[in-house]
Design a protein around this motif. Sequence first.
Motif, PDB file in Angstrom:
ATOM      1  N   ILE A 100       0.830  -1.210   0.000  1.00  0.00           N
ATOM      2  CA  ILE A 100       0.000   0.000   0.000  1.00  0.00           C
ATOM      3  C   ILE A 100       0.862   1.255   0.000  1.00  0.00           C
ATOM      4  N   PHE A 101       1.953   1.222   0.772  1.00  0.00           N
ATOM      5  CA  PHE A 101       2.831   2.396   0.857  1.00  0.00           C
ATOM      6  C   PHE A 101       4.178   2.130   0.178  1.00  0.00           C
ATOM      7  N   ALA A 102       4.167   1.249  -0.815  1.00  0.00           N
ATOM      8  CA  ALA A 102       5.403   0.961  -1.543  1.00  0.00           C
ATOM      9  C   ALA A 102       5.882   2.200  -2.294  1.00  0.00           C
ATOM     10  N   TYR A 103       7.211   2.323  -2.432  1.00  0.00           N
ATOM     11  CA  TYR A 103       7.780   3.450  -3.182  1.00  0.00           C
ATOM     12  C   TYR A 103       8.738   2.896  -4.233  1.00  0.00           C
TER      13      TYR A 103
END
Length: 285
Positions: A50-53
Amino acid sequence: MSASTPAHARRRHRTPSRALLYAALTALLLAFVGPLLWALSGSFKPRGDIFAYPPRPLPSPATLANYRHLLDSQPYPSWFLISTAVALVATAVSVFVCALAGYGFAKYRFTGRTFLFSVMFSSLSIPFAVILVPLFVILVKTGLGNPWFALVVPWVAPAFGIFMMQQYIIQSVPDELLEASRIDGCGEFRIFCQVVLPLLRPSLGALAVWTFLQSYNSFLWPLVLISDNDQFTLPLGLQTLFQAENRQYDLVLAGSVLATVPTVLVFLLLRKQLLEGLSAGAVKG
């Protein structure tokens, strides 16, 4: 630009302005729809993605595990049912009561009418948080603190709804029609139900959408009333997931997406009446 200016020149002059307008509308659309699309995409992602970069707009791979985990580990169906049922009951009662009260203020002359209307209208300036504790104490002292009843109370006769209906009735219901109905032998309540209400469909639809959203999204009042996790409304239930020790963002996103379904359905069912009600005030006013 003068009337003698060629049409193609006028079109060229309007093109930059129209392009700026479309660009501004597109930016506003993305600002409003973007968070919903992000939540929809995130609800199909594992928690770690969900908060992958860099962020990935689409889930890869998509999974329904968040929805299965939400429905299996949390009393989400109960939250969903309670919020939807309470909002539907509150909407039905509020629409009828507001229409009846607005009709009384608009078409009847009685002692104290102006004073009562002024008191009702002035209540719009009072935040709900101010009356929250007194309202709760009154319900408890009178034995009416049952959540199924108490959750509906704040939306039974909102001042905004009464004022809205009163203004619409003044503009849309002629006194001659009411007099003709009385001459034909109709009683006052029958006139309201069979003559007045059908003329109020646009405003009733607009008020129904507003009331449903207010009740469905209410957080502060259910927070005061309810302590049992199984009786939580959707806003309370989603808040418990967000405040959990490990911040269950995957379940919060899945629950948020499911929570939008009733609101979208209400809007789709009443969109015609909503648009007519909003435009009628602008045209007739």
